[in-house]
Design a protein around this motif. Structure first.
Motif, PDB file in Angstrom:
ATOM      1  N   THR A  52     -18.083  -7.878   7.372  1.00 59.17           N
ATOM      2  CA  THR A  52     -16.966  -8.819   7.209  1.00 59.17           C
ATOM      3  C   THR A  52     -16.070  -8.711   8.436  1.00 59.17           C
ATOM      4  N   ILE A  53     -15.841  -9.828   9.093  1.00 60.09           N
ATOM      5  CA  ILE A  53     -14.974  -9.833  10.279  1.00 60.09           C
ATOM      6  C   ILE A  53     -13.631 -10.442   9.869  1.00 60.09           C
ATOM      7  N   THR A  54     -12.551  -9.740  10.186  1.00 61.81           N
ATOM      8  CA  THR A  54     -11.228 -10.251   9.811  1.00 61.81           C
ATOM      9  C   THR A  54     -10.307 -10.272  11.034  1.00 61.81           C
ATOM     10  N   SER A  55      -9.602 -11.377  11.168  1.00 57.06           N
ATOM     11  CA  SER A  55      -8.548 -11.466  12.175  1.00 57.06           C
ATOM     12  C   SER A  55      -7.259 -11.046  11.470  1.00 57.06           C
ATOM     13  N   GLU A  56      -6.626  -9.945  11.949  1.00 57.33           N
ATOM     14  CA  GLU A  56      -5.500  -9.362  11.212  1.00 57.33           C
ATOM     15  C   GLU A  56      -4.215  -9.390  12.039  1.00 57.33           C
ATOM     16  N   ARG A  57      -3.100  -9.374  11.305  1.00 55.53           N
ATOM     17  CA  ARG A  57      -1.771  -9.419  11.927  1.00 55.53           C
ATOM     18  C   ARG A  57      -0.743  -9.077  10.850  1.00 55.53           C
ATOM     19  N   CYS A  58       0.533  -9.173  11.167  1.00 52.39           N
ATOM     20  CA  CYS A  58       1.579  -9.001  10.150  1.00 52.39           C
ATOM     21  C   CYS A  58       1.304  -9.947   8.993  1.00 52.39           C
ATOM     22  N   ASN A  59       1.419  -9.431   7.764  1.00 50.07           N
ATOM     23  CA  ASN A  59       1.114 -10.238   6.582  1.00 50.07           C
ATOM     24  C   ASN A  59       2.314 -11.018   6.052  1.00 50.07           C
ATOM     25  N   LYS A  95      12.284   2.912  14.387  1.00 53.18           N
ATOM     26  CA  LYS A  95      10.877   2.967  14.002  1.00 53.18           C
ATOM     27  C   LYS A  95      10.638   3.157  12.501  1.00 53.18           C
ATOM     28  N   ALA A  96      11.687   2.998  11.681  1.00 46.62           N
ATOM     29  CA  ALA A  96      11.481   3.091  10.231  1.00 46.62           C
ATOM     30  C   ALA A  96      10.513   2.008   9.778  1.00 46.62           C
ATOM     31  N   CYS A  97      10.604   0.809  10.385  1.00 48.75           N
ATOM     32  CA  CYS A  97       9.728  -0.291   9.980  1.00 48.75           C
ATOM     33  C   CYS A  97       8.277   0.000  10.338  1.00 48.75           C
ATOM     34  N   LEU A  98       8.058   0.713  11.452  1.00 43.09           N
ATOM     35  CA  LEU A  98       6.687   1.082  11.808  1.00 43.09           C
ATOM     36  C   LEU A  98       6.110   2.025  10.759  1.00 43.09           C
ATOM     37  N   ALA A  99       6.965   2.945  10.283  1.00 46.88           N
ATOM     38  CA  ALA A  99       6.508   3.894   9.268  1.00 46.88           C
ATOM     39  C   ALA A  99       6.345   3.221   7.915  1.00 46.88           C
ATOM     40  N   ALA A 100       7.092   2.129   7.683  1.00 48.38           N
ATOM     41  CA  ALA A 100       7.074   1.481   6.364  1.00 48.38           C
ATOM     42  C   ALA A 100       5.928   0.494   6.210  1.00 48.38           C
ATOM     43  N   CYS A 101       5.367   0.001   7.311  1.00 43.03           N
ATOM     44  CA  CYS A 101       4.350  -1.046   7.223  1.00 43.03           C
ATOM     45  C   CYS A 101       2.973  -0.444   6.947  1.00 43.03           C
ATOM     46  N   PRO A 102       2.357  -0.789   5.804  1.00 41.93           N
ATOM     47  CA  PRO A 102       1.037  -0.214   5.524  1.00 41.93           C
ATOM     48  C   PRO A 102      -0.058  -0.778   6.416  1.00 41.93           C
ATOM     49  N   TYR A 103       0.230  -1.896   7.089  1.00 40.16           N
ATOM     50  CA  TYR A 103      -0.787  -2.539   7.925  1.00 40.16           C
ATOM     51  C   TYR A 103      -0.718  -2.096   9.385  1.00 40.16           C
ATOM     52  N   GLY A 104       0.273  -1.305   9.738  1.00 45.68           N
ATOM     53  CA  GLY A 104       0.413  -0.903  11.142  1.00 45.68           C
ATOM     54  C   GLY A 104       0.575  -2.104  12.047  1.00 45.68           C
ATOM     55  N   ALA A 105       1.263  -3.127  11.546  1.00 46.78           N
ATOM     56  CA  ALA A 105       1.331  -4.393  12.286  1.00 46.78           C
ATOM     57  C   ALA A 105       2.385  -4.383  13.381  1.00 46.78           C
TER      58      ALA A 105
ATOM     59  N   TYR B 305       0.440  10.883   8.706  1.00 43.53           N
ATOM     60  CA  TYR B 305      -1.026  10.913   8.715  1.00 43.53           C
ATOM     61  C   TYR B 305      -1.569  10.247   7.453  1.00 43.53           C
ATOM     62  N   SER B 306      -0.816  10.336   6.348  1.00 42.10           N
ATOM     63  CA  SER B 306      -1.304   9.769   5.079  1.00 42.10           C
ATOM     64  C   SER B 306      -1.201   8.243   5.108  1.00 42.10           C
ATOM     65  N   HIS B 307      -2.117   7.582   4.405  1.00 41.13           N
ATOM     66  CA  HIS B 307      -2.132   6.118   4.419  1.00 41.13           C
ATOM     67  C   HIS B 307      -2.813   5.605   3.164  1.00 41.13           C
ATOM     68  N   TRP B 308      -2.657   4.310   2.933  1.00 36.75           N
ATOM     69  CA  TRP B 308      -3.285   3.708   1.764  1.00 36.75           C
ATOM     70  C   TRP B 308      -4.788   3.603   1.956  1.00 36.75           C
ATOM     71  N   ILE B 309      -5.538   4.030   0.956  1.00 34.24           N
ATOM     72  CA  ILE B 309      -6.994   3.900   1.016  1.00 34.24           C
ATOM     73  C   ILE B 309      -7.335   2.625   0.280  1.00 34.24           C
ATOM     74  N   SER B 310      -7.610   1.604   1.025  1.00 32.34           N
ATOM     75  CA  SER B 310      -7.833   0.312   0.409  1.00 32.34           C
ATOM     76  C   SER B 310      -8.452  -0.579   1.452  1.00 32.34           C
ATOM     77  N   GLN B 311      -8.954  -1.732   1.013  1.00 34.07           N
ATOM     78  CA  GLN B 311      -9.637  -2.628   1.933  1.00 34.07           C
ATOM     79  C   GLN B 311      -8.683  -3.148   2.996  1.00 34.07           C
TER      80      GLN B 311
END
Lengths: 179, 311
Positions: A52-59, A95-105, B305-311
């Motif tokens: 699966t190929i995905t183009s990713e960015r801020c959600n 950098k709190a927002c960098l730490a808060a974003c689960p997508y590393g966007a 280092y910890s992160h969500w394990i998800s698609q």
């Protein structure tokens, strides 16, 4: 008020990275950084593999953790389309927002502020599509109002199997991937 | 098999996922130490000890000012957009613990300054009658007790917010615990008490601080246990985050430096001191202070280092 979002057809995307180059060109993204990127997910066991190929960015999440953690209000939800943006002149670079974003966007721009995809709001407000969507050679990307049931993005989500990235994180991402 | 290949190049996030270096753990440690010292100062003031008397509460505000200034210096070094730091004080964002922290620090400094001022001998203030009057007033019973109460409240706010700051960042599962705030507060109390019982000149105060530190260290162990249980019984992402400390890459440094050398060993030594089996020594205090610093480094580093394990 519109709620802008994106739909990306993973059956059409070939991972050519045109979207990445278009974004860097349109937004002057500095070397070594990117606001969007391509990921390839390979699943299964031989010989039954699925790529699966995905183009990713801020959600541009409905519940953006980068906005709620920002101490200065620099990260905010824009009136137009509820797009998540950063006001560079308010950002202190904590950098709190960098730490808060689960997508590393997000990333820190060399000038010191947090930076990320804006859905090309400067183009969208002029009635144009985001740069990445406009250049996609396979027409795999769609952009529009998720709250309008007649919009192309809403109809695609209603009619096709789809997924979002990291739904467990609970942020309500607004980029949908068609399977 | 599940393999992800990505073409992105985001050096602030990948490959290390680290956005905060040494500055934030150092600030969290020093802030916690000051918070603990403020609570202890407040306790002694409310017990009737005067700032001008031979009491550890005479010294702690001065040390608090130095430590907090060093910590805020580290915090400033971490900012990427340093010239815009004043933006923090043009707004209050109720959903952002960092905004709360910025304003709490504004409250903490005057409280520390008042405590320090009250400890200055009156003859040194003779040239400034108004300041001398304020210092004398702060040494009277009701004002000293009130300063003690404010000191305790400001100290608790400072200590707890540092933990909530991390636990509000939901993208990092290791920090997703409501007990992180109390853990950082108790760790700060323990660090503050360890340092205070070394510098205390009054035998009664020293004994009180030593016994209090033992209680704080034991509470830390309980809170660490609760955090790990909470993570292990939550989602797969949270259990994997706990795994970083339970067999993963941070296991050795956490159990050896934070729990072993930072809590268990000093607790054992201080229990022997408290029961008069061995003489009072500076060693457990140094171990507790080192353990408090190690706790902040491990939690900040492993959390990123910890992160969500998800698609």
């Amino acid at each position: 008020m519109a709620r802008l979002g994106m739909v990306i057809d993973t059956r059409k995307c070939v991972g050519c990275m045109d979207c990445v180059i278009a974004c860097k060109t349109e937004n002057g993204v500095p070397d070594g950084h990117c606001r969007d990127w391509i990921a390839q997910r390979l699943q299964g066991t031989l010989p039954h593999l699925r790529l699966t190929i995905t183009s990713e960015r801020c959600n541009h999440c409905d519940r953006p953790p980068c906005v709620s953690c920002c101490p200065t209000g620099a990260s905010h939800v824009h009136d137009y389309g509820q797009v998540v943006l950063v006001d560079h002149d308010k950002c202190i670079g904590c950098k709190a927002c960098l730490a808060a974003c689960p997508y590393g966007a997000r990333f820190v721009h060399p000038d010191g502020y947090a930076d990320k995809c804006t859905f090309c709001i400067h183009r969208v407000e002029r009635g144009e599509l985001p740069a990445c969507v406009s250049v996609c050679p396979t027409h795999s990307m769609y952009f529009g109002d998720l709250d309008d049931p007649e919009s192309e993005v809403s109809r695609l989500i209603a009619s096709r199997r789809h997924f979002v990235l990291m739904p467990d994180a609970g942020t309500g991402p607004r980029i949908y991937y068609l399977e | 098999m599940f393999e992800i290949v990505t073409t992105r190049a985001n050096p602030m996030v990948d490959p290390s996922l680290h956005v905060w270096g040494w500055e934030i753990p150092v600030y969290l440690f020093l802030g916690g130490w000051v918070a603990g010292s403020m609570v202890l100062t407040g306790y002694f003031l409310r017990q009737g000890r005067r700032p001008g008397a031979t009491s550890v509460s005479r010294v702690l505000p001065w040390i608090g000012i130095v430590l907090l200034s060093l910590g805020m210096g580290a915090l400033f070094l971490d900012l990427e957009h340093k010239l815009y730091v004043w933006r923090l004080y043009l707004t209050f964002q109720p959903s952002a613990p960092m905004s709360w922290g910025g304003w709490i620090l504004i409250l903490v400094y005057p409280v520390l300054l008042l405590g320090a001022l009250a400890s200055v001998p009156p003859d040194l203030l003779a040239r400034w009658p108004a300041v001398a009057r304020l210092a004398a007033r702060l040494n009277e019973a009701p004002a000293a007790a009130r300063l003690g109460t404010v000191s305790i409240v400001a100290g608790i706010a400072l200590g707890v917010y540092t933990g909530i700051l991390l636990s509000s960042l939901g993208a990092r599962p290791l920090w997703a615990s409501a007990a992180l705030g109390p853990l950082f507060l108790v760790s700060g109390l323990s660090t503050g008490a360890a340092f205070a019982h070394v510098i205390a000149g009054d035998a009664q105060e020293q004994s009180t601080l030593l016994r209090a530190d033992n209680l704080f260290l034991a509470t830390e162990l309980v809170l660490i246990g609760l955090i790990l249980i909470g993570l292990l019984t939550a989602s797969a992402s949270h259990a994997a985050a706990a795994g970083l400390l339970l067999g993963g890459p941070y296991t050795a440094v956490f159990w050896v430096f934070v729990v072993g050398l930072g809590i268990l060993l000093p607790l054992a030594i201080q229990l022997l001191v408290a029961s008069h089996r061995i003489p009072h020594t500076v060693v457990p205090a140094l171990l507790v202070i080192g353990g408090g610093l190690a706790l902040r480094f491990v939690i900040v580093s492993a959390g990123q280092y910890s992160h969500w394990i998800s698609q």
